[in-house]
Scaffold this active site. Sequence first.
Site, PDB file in Angstrom:
ATOM      1  N   SER A  27       8.406   2.255   1.584  1.00 42.41           N
ATOM      2  CA  SER A  27       7.288   1.274   1.989  1.00 42.41           C
ATOM      3  C   SER A  27       5.838   1.577   1.378  1.00 42.41           C
ATOM      4  O   SER A  27       5.856   2.928   0.848  1.00 42.41           O
ATOM      5  CB  SER A  27       6.619   1.161   3.213  1.00 42.41           C
ATOM      6  OG  SER A  27       5.546   0.352   3.714  1.00 42.41           O
ATOM      7  N   PRO A  28       5.149   0.684   0.378  1.00 42.35           N
ATOM      8  CA  PRO A  28       3.921   0.938  -0.297  1.00 42.35           C
ATOM      9  C   PRO A  28       2.846   2.099   0.201  1.00 42.35           C
ATOM     10  O   PRO A  28       2.642   1.194   1.721  1.00 42.35           O
ATOM     11  CB  PRO A  28       3.138  -0.166  -1.170  1.00 42.35           C
ATOM     12  CG  PRO A  28       4.873  -1.121  -0.632  1.00 42.35           C
ATOM     13  CD  PRO A  28       5.638  -0.856   0.593  1.00 42.35           C
ATOM     14  N   GLN A  61       4.660  -2.581  -6.093  1.00 48.25           N
ATOM     15  CA  GLN A  61       3.256  -4.267  -5.685  1.00 48.25           C
ATOM     16  C   GLN A  61       2.316  -3.989  -6.351  1.00 48.25           C
ATOM     17  O   GLN A  61       1.178  -3.152  -6.126  1.00 48.25           O
ATOM     18  CB  GLN A  61       2.988  -3.362  -4.201  1.00 48.25           C
ATOM     19  CG  GLN A  61       2.420  -4.034  -3.349  1.00 48.25           C
ATOM     20  CD  GLN A  61       2.261  -3.801  -2.011  1.00 48.25           C
ATOM     21  OE1 GLN A  61       0.809  -2.703  -1.960  1.00 48.25           O
ATOM     22  NE2 GLN A  61       1.966  -4.429  -0.457  1.00 48.25           N
ATOM     23  N   TYR A  71      -7.440  -7.234   1.163  1.00 50.34           N
ATOM     24  CA  TYR A  71      -7.463  -7.622  -0.431  1.00 50.34           C
ATOM     25  C   TYR A  71      -7.687  -8.704  -0.799  1.00 50.34           C
ATOM     26  O   TYR A  71      -7.696  -9.598   0.168  1.00 50.34           O
ATOM     27  CB  TYR A  71      -6.517  -6.642  -0.584  1.00 50.34           C
ATOM     28  CG  TYR A  71      -5.983  -5.156   0.112  1.00 50.34           C
ATOM     29  CD1 TYR A  71      -7.379  -4.674   0.071  1.00 50.34           C
ATOM     30  CD2 TYR A  71      -5.336  -4.821  -0.053  1.00 50.34           C
ATOM     31  CE1 TYR A  71      -7.788  -3.122   0.295  1.00 50.34           C
ATOM     32  CE2 TYR A  71      -5.190  -3.045   1.011  1.00 50.34           C
ATOM     33  CZ  TYR A  71      -6.184  -2.555   0.470  1.00 50.34           C
ATOM     34  OH  TYR A  71      -6.459  -1.424   1.117  1.00 50.34           O
ATOM     35  N   ARG A  79       4.106  -9.515   0.938  1.00 53.01           N
ATOM     36  CA  ARG A  79       4.082  -9.049   1.566  1.00 53.01           C
ATOM     37  C   ARG A  79       2.336 -10.241   2.292  1.00 53.01           C
ATOM     38  O   ARG A  79       1.347 -10.022   1.717  1.00 53.01           O
ATOM     39  CB  ARG A  79       3.286  -7.521   1.512  1.00 53.01           C
ATOM     40  CG  ARG A  79       2.874  -7.193   2.725  1.00 53.01           C
ATOM     41  CD  ARG A  79       2.461  -5.324   2.930  1.00 53.01           C
ATOM     42  NE  ARG A  79       3.675  -4.363   3.708  1.00 53.01           N
ATOM     43  CZ  ARG A  79       4.042  -3.457   3.518  1.00 53.01           C
ATOM     44  NH1 ARG A  79       2.956  -2.455   3.584  1.00 53.01           N
ATOM     45  NH2 ARG A  79       4.990  -3.090   4.443  1.00 53.01           N
ATOM     46  N   ARG A  84       4.794   5.598   6.821  1.00 58.28           N
ATOM     47  CA  ARG A  84       4.716   7.288   7.530  1.00 58.28           C
ATOM     48  C   ARG A  84       5.883   8.387   7.857  1.00 58.28           C
ATOM     49  O   ARG A  84       5.593   9.034   7.491  1.00 58.28           O
ATOM     50  CB  ARG A  84       3.529   7.633   8.930  1.00 58.28           C
ATOM     51  CG  ARG A  84       2.480   6.667   8.743  1.00 58.28           C
ATOM     52  CD  ARG A  84       1.879   6.098   9.311  1.00 58.28           C
ATOM     53  NE  ARG A  84       2.631   4.925  10.191  1.00 58.28           N
ATOM     54  CZ  ARG A  84       1.531   4.594  11.510  1.00 58.28           C
ATOM     55  NH1 ARG A  84       0.764   5.547  12.213  1.00 58.28           N
ATOM     56  NH2 ARG A  84       2.745   3.517  12.267  1.00 58.28           N
TER      57      ARG A  84
HETATM   58  C1  LIG Z   1      -1.346   6.284   3.353  1.00 56.42           C
HETATM   59  C2  LIG Z   1      -0.813   5.333   3.344  1.00 56.42           C
HETATM   60  C3  LIG Z   1      -0.689   4.157   2.838  1.00 56.42           C
HETATM   61  C4  LIG Z   1      -0.820   3.310   2.783  1.00 56.42           C
HETATM   62  N1  LIG Z   1      -0.683   1.393   1.253  1.00 56.42           N
HETATM   63  C5  LIG Z   1      -0.419   1.024   1.363  1.00 56.42           C
HETATM   64  C6  LIG Z   1      -0.461   0.381   0.206  1.00 56.42           C
HETATM   65  O1  LIG Z   1      -0.506   0.382  -0.731  1.00 56.42           O
HETATM   66  N2  LIG Z   1       0.385  -0.986   0.687  1.00 56.42           N
HETATM   67  C7  LIG Z   1      -0.102  -1.821   2.056  1.00 56.42           C
HETATM   68  O2  LIG Z   1       1.052  -2.747   1.750  1.00 56.42           O
HETATM   69  N3  LIG Z   1       0.061  -1.085   2.745  1.00 56.42           N
HETATM   70  C8  LIG Z   1       0.200   0.274   2.895  1.00 56.42           C
HETATM   71  N4  LIG Z   1       0.082   1.361   3.263  1.00 56.42           N
HETATM   72  C9  LIG Z   1       0.994   0.514   4.934  1.00 56.42           C
HETATM   73  C10 LIG Z   1       1.716   1.066   5.292  1.00 56.42           C
HETATM   74  O3  LIG Z   1       3.359   0.889   3.656  1.00 56.42           O
HETATM   75  C11 LIG Z   1       3.285  -0.065   5.937  1.00 56.42           C
HETATM   76  O4  LIG Z   1       2.705  -0.708   6.521  1.00 56.42           O
HETATM   77  C12 LIG Z   1       2.385   0.638   7.816  1.00 56.42           C
HETATM   78  O5  LIG Z   1       2.253   2.586   7.375  1.00 56.42           O
HETATM   79  C13 LIG Z   1       3.388   0.941   8.572  1.00 56.42           C
HETATM   80  O6  LIG Z   1       4.771   1.648   8.173  1.00 56.42           O
HETATM   81  P1  LIG Z   1       5.074   2.682   8.800  1.00 56.42           P
HETATM   82  O7  LIG Z   1       4.975   3.100  10.725  1.00 56.42           O
HETATM   83  O8  LIG Z   1       6.485   3.432   9.199  1.00 56.42           O
HETATM   84  O9  LIG Z   1       3.987   3.493   8.877  1.00 56.42           O
HETATM   85  C14 LIG Z   1       0.171   2.512   4.053  1.00 56.42           C
HETATM   86  C15 LIG Z   1       0.433   3.315   5.065  1.00 56.42           C
HETATM   87  C16 LIG Z   1      -0.118   4.927   4.448  1.00 56.42           C
HETATM   88  C17 LIG Z   1       0.320   5.283   5.762  1.00 56.42           C
END
Ligand SMILES: Cc1cc2nc3c(=O)[nH]c(=O)nc-3n(C[C@H](O)[C@H](O)[C@H](O)COP(=O)(O)O)c2cc1C
Length: 774
Positions: free
Chosen positions: A424-425, A502, A583, A631, A725
């Site tokens: 994921s981004p 993204q 955003y 997204r 994560r």
């Molecule tokens: C350090 C970090 C940076 C993130 N940056 C972005 C981002 O740049 N763009 C985005 O759409 N989501 C971002 N997210 C959200 C993640 O893509 C994801 O949707 C969210 O962490 C939930 O997934 P998980 O439970 O697997 O961590 C970020 C999450 C983390 C932890």
Amino acid sequence: MRIVCIGGGPAGLYFGLLMKRRHPQHHVTVVERNRPYDTFGWGVVFSDAMMQAMRAADPESADEIESAFNHWDDIELIFKGTRQRTSGHGFVGIGRKHLLNILQKRCEALGVELVFEREVGSDLEFADADLIVASDGVNSRIRARYVDQFRPDMVVRPNRFIWLGTKKAFDAFTFDFRKTEHGWFQAHIYKFDQDTSTFIVETTEEAFNAHGLGELDQQGSIEFCEKLFADTLDGASLMTNARHLRGSAWLNFSRLICERWSVFNGRSHVVLMGDAAHTAHFAIGSGTKLALDDAIELANQFDQHGHGGDNIKGVLQAYEEVRRVDVARIQNAARNAMEWFEVVGQRYADTLEPPQFFYSMLTRSQRISHENLRLRDRAWLDGYERWLAARAGVVTRDDERAPPPMLLPYRVRGLTLANRIMVSPMAMYSSPDGLITDFHIAHLGARAMGGAGLVFAEMTCVSPDARITPGCLGLWNDAQQAQWRRLVDLLHGVGHAKVGIQIGHAGRKGATKLAWEGIDQPLEAGSWPLISASPLPYLPHGQVPRAMDRDDMNRVCDDFVAATQRAAAAGVDWLELHCAHGYLLSSFLSPLTNRREDSYGGSHENRARFPLEVFRAVRAAWPSDRPMSVRLSCHDWTESGNTPSDAAIFAAMFKEAGADLIDCSSGQVWKEERPVYGRLFQTPFADLIRNEIGIDTIAVGAISEADHANSIVAAGRADLCAIARPHLADPAWTLHEAAKVGFNALEWPKQYRSAKAQYEANLARATAAVTVAQ
Ligand SMILES: Cc1cc2nc3c(=O)[nH]c(=O)nc-3n(C[C@H](O)[C@H](O)[C@H](O)COP(=O)(O)O)c2cc1C
Ligand SMILES: Cc1cc2nc3c(=O)[nH]c(=O)nc-3n(C[C@H](O)[C@H](O)[C@H](O)COP(=O)(O)OP(=O)(O)OC[C@H]3O[C@@H](n4cnc5c(N)ncnc54)[C@H](O)[C@@H]3O)c2cc1C
């Protein structure tokens, strides 16, 4: 102690007998308005675990109940002219009357006073009682007397059901789905004695009304159901034993939660038990279990604290504390299962093929996962995995294990991903001047070698003032484009992973500090002016953005297009438009952040107008053989914000504009949000959008194991799983998770092959050690 149970259902009777058994000096009375051995209902279902608890609590009644049980292992689905069956599910059923008769007899044998045919009006009728148990069912009169203290929250659910019986013995827990001209009906059928089965028919309010079922009497309803399910009934008739109910006898389920479970009425302690305290939908058949577990726990708490009247207050507090946890868990699972049956007609029945429909139904409560199904019926699951693989173009021999669902290839436009896992981004805040650095090469390179089919870099900003922080990645100049080319070539060179970008604009959430210096906090130096849909700061002390005018929109749209062209030239495989998390584009979609009164604010259509303009311009600039996802924040988690149904409306608009997938995230739009986190907490949004709007989806959020991802893909809740994560914790998440579910046919990078065998051997050893320890 003097104990009175008001209501002689499973809760009142069982608690009465347990207390008398443990402390014969207690004077225990159960008061029931019906006649002895006279009750409403057909069969109830228990699990083996429930029986163990009952055996420990009172072996005598447990023996009798067990000898009256009908045991069965199979679940059968009748759907669209097919019959499918799986085994290993282990249920026991007993007639409700029979269960109550056993409990009544056991009460009598122990010396519990049973009073029948007495309608209790108030707890105050028992002035000398130390403890009054309100076990008077879901419409509890006693609970209603203390509504301000118990504070019940009752939600009447939309579906209608009728609880019938039949003299046909079904040898499996059978689900039968029938489509009528006005919608779908489903029957839940289970045998509970030698020749009788419960036959619950359920449908939506719309179908119920359209068929005029509300105007029919019980006989009319029975005839309707007999005709609808004639093939399955095979000549048997349906029966009611709820003649006391007026009208058609079709009911709505009421979900009940109470804030408190006990009060002191000035003379006695009054405690809620069973359906009077909480309800669980019959879709997972646990109402009787909860009632009996309540009774066991309250009796156990008396054992622990002492059976004297002085201890009652502490006992009741401890009882509530312990039981609340289990009740919440079951109510959660019951809610998932209930909701599945509520939406099955509009969401799954017309779209999923019979094998996938069956899988979706089996995993409806989300308590039974993919690997759980393997434990229950390996042959069936192997067959289903092979079917799913064949649909994805992977043909496996009968003696060969098909890849788990998350490892099946995915094709969209001209691109094929090797599997359904996506990194994921994730913003890393480590880019000077928006540039990819060696850190990104190492970071994303490691993940590209870790098995995921698609590796996304973080949100990449389309102009310097589109950045969230001064450390965010950007794509607005040649130097950045050259670094992107280097990244893409490198990632393509180390494995099968495709590369995603993204693109986004921070809007009102821009010009903030790096995450580790104060997430969302405005920059103290070097800030830049912000723009958004409306002039609303994200934080009270944050910069107030300027509401965008048409010139701003043109400029931003051009920036998105320019970044897209650069990404295409750099060889990026997949482009995602970031319309989530508050955003810029998200700030147009949410009514919380879009207060405009022009044609870009107000209705869904207006709020989506600018994001769709950007989408269309980007789609036109992006090569037609490469996919694009969007997204969305599918829930703002706050009052007056967007909900999943709003997200579905937007998803339909992006689909129409040419989006290939919707990436279903949520939140981060409004600072005062109150998200409900939990395992797979955003997956229901991906499920809704995929199956109601008919566009492929990406599920994301708290998906942490292969078992989760496999269940999601296999049930058709989403097409891809984005893992964030867990990928920070383990770059090789996909390789490791595949090994953990015993799938060893996945290739590791050739340089790492020697580690693969050792990793798998260590896992096998650890599994063997756990098995021996058990
Ligand atoms: C350090 C970090 C940076 C993130 N940056 C972005 C981002 O740049 N763009 C985005 O759409 N989501 C971002 N997210 C959200 C993640 O893509 C994801 O949707 C969210 O962490 C939930 O997934 P998980 O439970 O697997 O961590 C970020 C999450 C983390 C932890
Ligand atoms: C269609 C359907 C299917 C179900 N299937 C299952 C299943 O398969 N498995 C399962 O575990 N559960 C099932 N349930 C749920 C189950 O019936 C209840 O959750 C369970 O009976 C709760 O037990 P209880 O003792 O709390 O309440 P109840 O069984 O409702 O008992 C309450 C008793 O109190 C009496 N009463 C009420 N008011 C008064 C009064 N004022 N004075 C005197 N007496 C009074 C009533 O007559 C009744 O006997 C199903 C429910 C429905 C509707």
